[in-house]
Scaffold this motif. Structure first.
Motif, PDB file in Angstrom:
ATOM      1  N   ILE A 270      -2.632  -4.991  -8.345  1.00  0.00           N
ATOM      2  CA  ILE A 270      -2.876  -3.548  -8.180  1.00  0.00           C
ATOM      3  C   ILE A 270      -4.341  -3.314  -7.836  1.00  0.00           C
ATOM      4  CG2 ILE A 270      -2.940  -1.314  -9.384  1.00  0.00           C
ATOM      5  CD1 ILE A 270      -0.100  -2.279  -8.521  1.00  0.00           C
ATOM      6  N   ASP A 271      -5.261  -3.989  -8.517  1.00  0.00           N
ATOM      7  CA  ASP A 271      -6.689  -3.841  -8.212  1.00  0.00           C
ATOM      8  C   ASP A 271      -6.981  -4.196  -6.754  1.00  0.00           C
ATOM      9  OD1 ASP A 271      -7.231  -3.091 -10.820  1.00  0.00           O
ATOM     10  OD2 ASP A 271      -7.859  -5.093 -11.444  1.00  0.00           O
ATOM     11  N   VAL A 272      -6.376  -5.271  -6.270  1.00  0.00           N
ATOM     12  CA  VAL A 272      -6.586  -5.703  -4.884  1.00  0.00           C
ATOM     13  C   VAL A 272      -6.027  -4.648  -3.926  1.00  0.00           C
ATOM     14  CG1 VAL A 272      -5.939  -7.438  -3.153  1.00  0.00           C
ATOM     15  CG2 VAL A 272      -6.652  -8.151  -5.450  1.00  0.00           C
ATOM     16  N   GLN A 273      -4.825  -4.147  -4.213  1.00  0.00           N
ATOM     17  CA  GLN A 273      -4.218  -3.131  -3.347  1.00  0.00           C
ATOM     18  C   GLN A 273      -5.044  -1.849  -3.334  1.00  0.00           C
ATOM     19  OE1 GLN A 273      -0.198  -2.757  -4.778  1.00  0.00           O
ATOM     20  NE2 GLN A 273       0.276  -4.889  -4.287  1.00  0.00           N
ATOM     21  N   VAL A 274      -5.583  -1.462  -4.488  1.00  0.00           N
ATOM     22  CA  VAL A 274      -6.422  -0.264  -4.562  1.00  0.00           C
ATOM     23  C   VAL A 274      -7.656  -0.448  -3.681  1.00  0.00           C
ATOM     24  CG1 VAL A 274      -7.957   1.053  -6.084  1.00  0.00           C
ATOM     25  CG2 VAL A 274      -5.606   0.592  -6.782  1.00  0.00           C
TER      26      VAL A 274
ATOM     27  N   GLU B   4       0.830  -1.210   0.000  1.00  0.00           N
ATOM     28  CA  GLU B   4       0.000   0.000   0.000  1.00  0.00           C
ATOM     29  C   GLU B   4       0.864   1.259   0.000  1.00  0.00           C
ATOM     30  OE1 GLU B   4      -3.797  -1.952   2.387  1.00  0.00           O
ATOM     31  OE2 GLU B   4      -2.186  -0.974   3.513  1.00  0.00           O
ATOM     32  N   ILE B   5       1.965   1.227   0.733  1.00  0.00           N
ATOM     33  CA  ILE B   5       2.890   2.373   0.743  1.00  0.00           C
ATOM     34  C   ILE B   5       3.454   2.583  -0.663  1.00  0.00           C
ATOM     35  CG2 ILE B   5       5.137   3.191   1.577  1.00  0.00           C
ATOM     36  CD1 ILE B   5       4.450   1.797   4.277  1.00  0.00           C
ATOM     37  N   GLY B   6       3.880   1.500  -1.310  1.00  0.00           N
ATOM     38  CA  GLY B   6       4.417   1.614  -2.668  1.00  0.00           C
ATOM     39  C   GLY B   6       3.405   2.182  -3.646  1.00  0.00           C
ATOM     40  N   LEU B   7       2.173   1.717  -3.545  1.00  0.00           N
ATOM     41  CA  LEU B   7       1.113   2.212  -4.423  1.00  0.00           C
ATOM     42  C   LEU B   7       0.831   3.683  -4.160  1.00  0.00           C
ATOM     43  CD1 LEU B   7      -1.088   1.660  -6.531  1.00  0.00           C
ATOM     44  CD2 LEU B   7      -2.570   0.921  -4.650  1.00  0.00           C
ATOM     45  N   LEU B   8       0.719   4.050  -2.899  1.00  0.00           N
ATOM     46  CA  LEU B   8       0.436   5.444  -2.549  1.00  0.00           C
ATOM     47  C   LEU B   8       1.595   6.359  -2.930  1.00  0.00           C
ATOM     48  CD1 LEU B   8      -1.938   6.965  -1.484  1.00  0.00           C
ATOM     49  CD2 LEU B   8      -1.168   6.528   0.838  1.00  0.00           C
ATOM     50  N   ARG B   9       2.827   5.879  -2.790  1.00  0.00           N
ATOM     51  CA  ARG B   9       3.990   6.669  -3.222  1.00  0.00           C
ATOM     52  C   ARG B   9       3.933   6.939  -4.727  1.00  0.00           C
ATOM     53  NH1 ARG B   9       8.514   3.831   0.386  1.00  0.00           N
ATOM     54  NH2 ARG B   9       8.727   5.466   1.940  1.00  0.00           N
ATOM     55  N   ALA B  10       3.617   5.899  -5.496  1.00  0.00           N
ATOM     56  CA  ALA B  10       3.556   6.053  -6.960  1.00  0.00           C
ATOM     57  C   ALA B  10       2.488   7.071  -7.353  1.00  0.00           C
ATOM     58  CB  ALA B  10       3.275   4.706  -7.618  1.00  0.00           C
ATOM     59  N   LEU B  11       1.313   6.973  -6.741  1.00  0.00           N
ATOM     60  CA  LEU B  11       0.216   7.880  -7.087  1.00  0.00           C
ATOM     61  C   LEU B  11       0.440   9.292  -6.545  1.00  0.00           C
ATOM     62  CD1 LEU B  11      -2.702   5.396  -6.440  1.00  0.00           C
ATOM     63  CD2 LEU B  11      -2.074   6.378  -8.660  1.00  0.00           C
ATOM     64  N   ALA B  12       0.955   9.400  -5.331  1.00  0.00           N
ATOM     65  CA  ALA B  12       1.154  10.714  -4.709  1.00  0.00           C
ATOM     66  C   ALA B  12       2.327  11.466  -5.326  1.00  0.00           C
ATOM     67  CB  ALA B  12       1.378  10.559  -3.207  1.00  0.00           C
ATOM     68  N   GLY B  13       3.278  10.736  -5.913  1.00  0.00           N
ATOM     69  CA  GLY B  13       4.436  11.380  -6.528  1.00  0.00           C
ATOM     70  C   GLY B  13       4.058  12.309  -7.667  1.00  0.00           C
TER      71      GLY B  13
ATOM     72  N   LEU C  42      -6.612  -0.202  -0.042  1.00  0.00           N
ATOM     73  CA  LEU C  42      -6.231   1.169   0.308  1.00  0.00           C
ATOM     74  C   LEU C  42      -7.457   2.071   0.398  1.00  0.00           C
ATOM     75  CD1 LEU C  42      -3.810   2.916   0.966  1.00  0.00           C
ATOM     76  CD2 LEU C  42      -3.469   3.288  -1.480  1.00  0.00           C
ATOM     77  N   ARG C  43      -8.428   1.861  -0.478  1.00  0.00           N
ATOM     78  CA  ARG C  43      -9.659   2.653  -0.421  1.00  0.00           C
ATOM     79  C   ARG C  43     -10.378   2.466   0.914  1.00  0.00           C
ATOM     80  NH1 ARG C  43     -11.890   1.672  -6.549  1.00  0.00           N
ATOM     81  NH2 ARG C  43     -10.914   3.530  -7.449  1.00  0.00           N
ATOM     82  N   ARG C  44     -10.343   1.253   1.453  1.00  0.00           N
ATOM     83  CA  ARG C  44     -10.993   1.008   2.753  1.00  0.00           C
ATOM     84  C   ARG C  44     -10.367   1.860   3.853  1.00  0.00           C
ATOM     85  NH1 ARG C  44     -10.521  -5.322   2.102  1.00  0.00           N
ATOM     86  NH2 ARG C  44     -12.127  -5.653   0.539  1.00  0.00           N
TER      87      ARG C  44
END
Length: 167
Positions: free
Chosen positions: A133-137, A100-109, A140-142
């Motif tokens: 990625i779909d599962v992580q999204v 989740e951190i990796g995904l949020l870093r990619a999107l927030a960057g 993370l949305r929760r």
């Protein structure tokens, strides 16, 4: 109008299993259907045509602005510190998995930019794919959305991917 060549990689072993040739596939792409022995019509080529159009749409998009050099990204009551990988909801720390951190870093960057699932899988590390990625999204949305079924911040961009909307 402009014409563009599209290269298609075909698994010839699978074609041979159906007694088909590359010429059959080429003709099928033009018809958007494929008839195999026994009279069964396969819809696979139509899906292939749609995927090719989707790729061309992404390739023809203008380049996005380079990411801003920011440490903190705010959305709703949340603040995400990119270098530390720390998410706060107000003053309370939200526990995140490494994925989740990796995904949020990619999107927030580059908040506001849309990333395809494939791009996010590549940016978040080995072992990830579009489905992970779909599962992580979803997970993370929760954690960040007031109502995960109707996301305000971690948005789906139909046919393109995901983006993080900030305030």
């Amino acid at each position: 109008g402009r014409t563009r060549a599209v290269h298609v990689i075909v698994n010839t072993d699978r074609l041979a299993a159906h007694n088909l040739s590359v010429t059959d596939v080429r003709a099928a792409l033009l018809r958007e259907t494929l008839e195999v022995p026994g009279g069964i019509v396969q819809q696979g080529p139509r899906e292939l045509v749609l995927r090719i159009h989707s790729i061309l749409r992404r390739v023809n998009e203008p380049p996005q602005a380079p990411p801003l050099q920011v440490d903190d990204v705010r959305f709703g009551n949340h603040s995400f510190n990119i270098p530390r990988g720390e998410l706060l909801n107000g003053a309370k720390r939200v526990k995140l998995t490494e994925a989740e951190i990796g995904l949020l870093r990619a999107l927030a960057g580059n908040a506001g930019a849309t990333y395809s699932r494939e791009d996010l899988a590549r940016l978040t590390g080995p072992g990830n794919n579009a489905r992970t990625i779909d599962v992580q999204v979803t997970r993370l949305r929760r954690k960040i959305e007031p109502d995960p079924k109707f996301p305000r911040y971690l948005q789906t961009v139909r046919g393109r991917g995901y983006r993080l909307a900030t305030d």
